[in-house]
Motif scaffolding. Sequence first.
Motif, PDB file in Angstrom:
ATOM      1  N   TYR A 111      -5.890 -42.499  68.176  1.00 47.75           N
ATOM      2  CA  TYR A 111      -6.735 -41.556  68.900  1.00 47.75           C
ATOM      3  C   TYR A 111      -5.912 -40.380  69.413  1.00 47.75           C
ATOM      4  O   TYR A 111      -6.459 -39.336  69.754  1.00 47.75           O
ATOM      5  CB  TYR A 111      -7.398 -42.204  70.115  1.00 47.75           C
ATOM      6  CG  TYR A 111      -8.278 -43.388  69.835  1.00 47.75           C
ATOM      7  CD1 TYR A 111      -8.632 -44.241  70.868  1.00 47.75           C
ATOM      8  CD2 TYR A 111      -8.750 -43.672  68.556  1.00 47.75           C
ATOM      9  CE1 TYR A 111      -9.434 -45.351  70.642  1.00 47.75           C
ATOM     10  CE2 TYR A 111      -9.548 -44.777  68.325  1.00 47.75           C
ATOM     11  CZ  TYR A 111      -9.888 -45.615  69.369  1.00 47.75           C
ATOM     12  OH  TYR A 111     -10.680 -46.707  69.135  1.00 47.75           O
ATOM     13  N   GLY A 112      -4.593 -40.585  69.523  1.00 47.79           N
ATOM     14  CA  GLY A 112      -3.734 -39.550  70.075  1.00 47.79           C
ATOM     15  C   GLY A 112      -3.237 -38.603  69.004  1.00 47.79           C
ATOM     16  O   GLY A 112      -3.775 -37.520  68.809  1.00 47.79           O
ATOM     17  N   GLY A 113      -2.203 -39.022  68.290  1.00 52.30           N
ATOM     18  CA  GLY A 113      -1.678 -38.197  67.216  1.00 52.30           C
ATOM     19  C   GLY A 113      -1.386 -36.776  67.653  1.00 52.30           C
ATOM     20  O   GLY A 113      -0.819 -36.529  68.716  1.00 52.30           O
ATOM     21  N   ALA A 114      -1.805 -35.813  66.854  1.00 52.31           N
ATOM     22  CA  ALA A 114      -1.517 -34.405  67.125  1.00 52.31           C
ATOM     23  C   ALA A 114      -2.101 -33.900  68.442  1.00 52.31           C
ATOM     24  O   ALA A 114      -1.471 -33.100  69.129  1.00 52.31           O
ATOM     25  CB  ALA A 114      -2.000 -33.538  65.965  1.00 52.31           C
ATOM     26  N   PRO A 115      -3.303 -34.330  68.854  1.00 48.11           N
ATOM     27  CA  PRO A 115      -3.820 -33.828  70.138  1.00 48.11           C
ATOM     28  C   PRO A 115      -3.101 -34.374  71.364  1.00 48.11           C
ATOM     29  O   PRO A 115      -3.104 -33.736  72.410  1.00 48.11           O
ATOM     30  CB  PRO A 115      -5.287 -34.287  70.133  1.00 48.11           C
ATOM     31  CG  PRO A 115      -5.614 -34.540  68.710  1.00 48.11           C
ATOM     32  CD  PRO A 115      -4.340 -35.048  68.107  1.00 48.11           C
ATOM     33  N   GLY A 116      -2.497 -35.588  71.268  1.00 45.35           N
ATOM     34  CA  GLY A 116      -1.936 -36.134  72.503  1.00 45.35           C
ATOM     35  C   GLY A 116      -1.146 -37.409  72.354  1.00 45.35           C
ATOM     36  O   GLY A 116      -1.144 -38.230  73.270  1.00 45.35           O
ATOM     37  N   GLY A 117      -0.433 -37.608  71.249  1.00 39.42           N
ATOM     38  CA  GLY A 117       0.210 -38.885  70.991  1.00 39.42           C
ATOM     39  C   GLY A 117       1.672 -38.995  71.348  1.00 39.42           C
ATOM     40  O   GLY A 117       2.292 -40.031  71.103  1.00 39.42           O
ATOM     41  N   VAL A 118       2.265 -37.967  71.945  1.00 40.99           N
ATOM     42  CA  VAL A 118       3.705 -38.017  72.222  1.00 40.99           C
ATOM     43  C   VAL A 118       4.013 -38.880  73.443  1.00 40.99           C
ATOM     44  O   VAL A 118       3.319 -38.823  74.459  1.00 40.99           O
ATOM     45  CB  VAL A 118       4.276 -36.599  72.422  1.00 40.99           C
ATOM     46  CG1 VAL A 118       5.669 -36.631  73.065  1.00 40.99           C
ATOM     47  CG2 VAL A 118       4.352 -35.870  71.080  1.00 40.99           C
ATOM     48  N   VAL A 119       5.054 -39.690  73.309  1.00 42.09           N
ATOM     49  CA  VAL A 119       5.634 -40.466  74.405  1.00 42.09           C
ATOM     50  C   VAL A 119       6.978 -39.836  74.725  1.00 42.09           C
ATOM     51  O   VAL A 119       7.773 -39.544  73.821  1.00 42.09           O
ATOM     52  CB  VAL A 119       5.801 -41.941  74.000  1.00 42.09           C
ATOM     53  CG1 VAL A 119       6.619 -42.711  75.046  1.00 42.09           C
ATOM     54  CG2 VAL A 119       4.439 -42.601  73.793  1.00 42.09           C
ATOM     55  N   SER A 120       7.262 -39.599  76.016  1.00 39.57           N
ATOM     56  CA  SER A 120       8.488 -38.891  76.372  1.00 39.57           C
ATOM     57  C   SER A 120       9.000 -39.379  77.726  1.00 39.57           C
ATOM     58  O   SER A 120       8.542 -40.393  78.253  1.00 39.57           O
ATOM     59  CB  SER A 120       8.227 -37.374  76.387  1.00 39.57           C
ATOM     60  OG  SER A 120       9.427 -36.640  76.487  1.00 39.57           O
ATOM     61  N   THR A 121       9.931 -38.642  78.285  1.00 40.62           N
ATOM     62  CA  THR A 121      10.505 -38.917  79.604  1.00 40.62           C
ATOM     63  C   THR A 121      10.524 -37.615  80.401  1.00 40.62           C
ATOM     64  O   THR A 121      10.360 -36.525  79.837  1.00 40.62           O
ATOM     65  CB  THR A 121      11.947 -39.438  79.497  1.00 40.62           C
ATOM     66  OG1 THR A 121      12.765 -38.413  78.901  1.00 40.62           O
ATOM     67  CG2 THR A 121      12.026 -40.702  78.649  1.00 40.62           C
ATOM     68  N   THR A 122      10.757 -37.720  81.697  1.00 43.03           N
ATOM     69  CA  THR A 122      10.814 -36.493  82.500  1.00 43.03           C
ATOM     70  C   THR A 122      11.936 -35.584  82.010  1.00 43.03           C
ATOM     71  O   THR A 122      11.789 -34.357  81.979  1.00 43.03           O
ATOM     72  CB  THR A 122      11.010 -36.800  83.991  1.00 43.03           C
ATOM     73  OG1 THR A 122      12.243 -37.492  84.196  1.00 43.03           O
ATOM     74  CG2 THR A 122       9.860 -37.630  84.534  1.00 43.03           C
ATOM     75  N   ARG A 123      13.063 -36.165  81.603  1.00 44.81           N
ATOM     76  CA  ARG A 123      14.172 -35.358  81.114  1.00 44.81           C
ATOM     77  C   ARG A 123      13.796 -34.628  79.834  1.00 44.81           C
ATOM     78  O   ARG A 123      14.025 -33.415  79.698  1.00 44.81           O
ATOM     79  CB  ARG A 123      15.397 -36.233  80.846  1.00 44.81           C
ATOM     80  CG  ARG A 123      16.571 -35.440  80.288  1.00 44.81           C
ATOM     81  CD  ARG A 123      17.471 -36.258  79.370  1.00 44.81           C
ATOM     82  NE  ARG A 123      18.396 -35.384  78.667  1.00 44.81           N
ATOM     83  CZ  ARG A 123      18.125 -34.756  77.530  1.00 44.81           C
ATOM     84  NH1 ARG A 123      16.931 -34.881  76.963  1.00 44.81           N
ATOM     85  NH2 ARG A 123      19.021 -33.972  76.944  1.00 44.81           N
ATOM     86  N   ASP A 124      13.219 -35.359  78.882  1.00 44.55           N
ATOM     87  CA  ASP A 124      12.943 -34.777  77.569  1.00 44.55           C
ATOM     88  C   ASP A 124      11.843 -33.725  77.630  1.00 44.55           C
ATOM     89  O   ASP A 124      11.939 -32.667  77.002  1.00 44.55           O
ATOM     90  CB  ASP A 124      12.564 -35.872  76.578  1.00 44.55           C
ATOM     91  CG  ASP A 124      13.775 -36.648  76.065  1.00 44.55           C
ATOM     92  OD1 ASP A 124      14.890 -36.409  76.561  1.00 44.55           O
ATOM     93  OD2 ASP A 124      13.589 -37.494  75.162  1.00 44.55           O
ATOM     94  N   VAL A 125      10.766 -34.023  78.354  1.00 40.61           N
ATOM     95  CA  VAL A 125       9.679 -33.048  78.414  1.00 40.61           C
ATOM     96  C   VAL A 125      10.139 -31.797  79.148  1.00 40.61           C
ATOM     97  O   VAL A 125       9.725 -30.669  78.804  1.00 40.61           O
ATOM     98  CB  VAL A 125       8.413 -33.671  79.051  1.00 40.61           C
ATOM     99  CG1 VAL A 125       8.517 -33.768  80.561  1.00 40.61           C
ATOM    100  CG2 VAL A 125       7.169 -32.889  78.657  1.00 40.61           C
ATOM    101  N   SER A 126      11.037 -31.948  80.110  1.00 40.96           N
ATOM    102  CA  SER A 126      11.606 -30.786  80.790  1.00 40.96           C
ATOM    103  C   SER A 126      12.476 -29.976  79.835  1.00 40.96           C
ATOM    104  O   SER A 126      12.466 -28.735  79.873  1.00 40.96           O
ATOM    105  CB  SER A 126      12.422 -31.226  82.006  1.00 40.96           C
ATOM    106  OG  SER A 126      11.590 -31.835  82.981  1.00 40.96           O
ATOM    107  N   ALA A 127      13.227 -30.661  78.970  1.00 44.12           N
ATOM    108  CA  ALA A 127      14.048 -29.957  77.985  1.00 44.12           C
ATOM    109  C   ALA A 127      13.176 -29.130  77.047  1.00 44.12           C
ATOM    110  O   ALA A 127      13.535 -28.002  76.672  1.00 44.12           O
ATOM    111  CB  ALA A 127      14.882 -30.951  77.190  1.00 44.12           C
TER     112      ALA A 127
END
Length: 380
Positions: free
Chosen positions: A269-285
């Motif tokens: 259901y996620g994929g391109a619209p919303g499937g990324v899993v990350s961390t505060t460090r990575d999403v900030s990068a």
Amino acid sequence: MKYRKRAGVVGLACAMLTLAVVQPAAAQDVRPAGDVRRAMAELARTPGVVGAIAGLYVDGRRTGQGSAGSRLLGGKGGAIPAGSRYRIGSQTKTMVGTVLLRLVAEGRLGLADKLGDLLPEVARRDLVERAGEITVRQLLQHTSGIPDWFGNDPAGGEGGASVDIFDFTTYYRPTDLVRISRGQPRTGEPGEKFAYSNTNYTLIGMIIERVTGRSLATELKRRVFTPLRMNDTYLTFRPPQGIEGPHGHGYYPDSRGRLRDMHRFNASYGGAPGGVVSTTRDVSAFFRAFHQDRLLPPELRQVLTERPGGSPQSGGGGGLCGGTLKGSLVFGGTAGFTAMTFASFDGRTQYAVSTTHSVADTAAIGPAMVKSAESVLCAT
């Protein structure tokens, strides 16, 4: 600057994802001085919040980190590790849009290219009405008029979702999701107005795979995650992919009011619209590089940050700290969690926060997350 395909190059190609909102602000540089741990303790007291984590980054260095609440419902499972992974929801769209626009910059397709030419099967199989008129720019900016395959009510119901959010095993192909949207009324003429739709980015993911001949997960990794050393980030796109390592669990009530653990959220259901899993460090990068134009030239980055007519994409409001901070607030969420990242427009400061929760009505959680950002970023 106009971007076109090079001569001879043919471009081929929840409880769901909440709007990735970019809120404009104006004036001075950000000078964060607040206590992230204290902010998380306050955020965890918001009714319905199970756990919360956040990280503050300045010039690429972590200057604050905090965790509060618990990994599991009812105070069980211990604290969520502050550096653990979480679902970033519709913040994924900015990453996926960046990949597509990098292909535009390379001349492999153009912003004016038509969906029906890039993905002829969606026109041939009548999966998207008026596919021959809809452009790449309209998909990126949610002005295509294509209805959302998801809907507004995470638990279904009248006018709500067309997928079962408690089905954790069925694999929905992108074309299956697009087909669901075909049965709903269009939201407008192509290019007429903004109307948020996950279907736009499902189609963008399909275009990326058609143009490159590689999976979207591979393209995100090679074009974004690896260059930025986002080593703990990945795209989930089919069951049973989930969050690796210890993480917070979110919950959502089913039709009988029973709270269901949503950590096994159906990745297809996620994929391109919303499937990324990350961390505060990575999403900030990512947002640091994005705002510093290290991923895209400014005129293409603005395709993702401006609505037609040149106005910033905005859910309203005047920014943080009484409107004195220059930056964006980008949200993403689904049943059981909400994630938010503040990023200063100069790329120097990022504040990323994730909450897990156990309520259907999350109206108070978003504002509480913004308040946590202000308590950290607006401290004097």
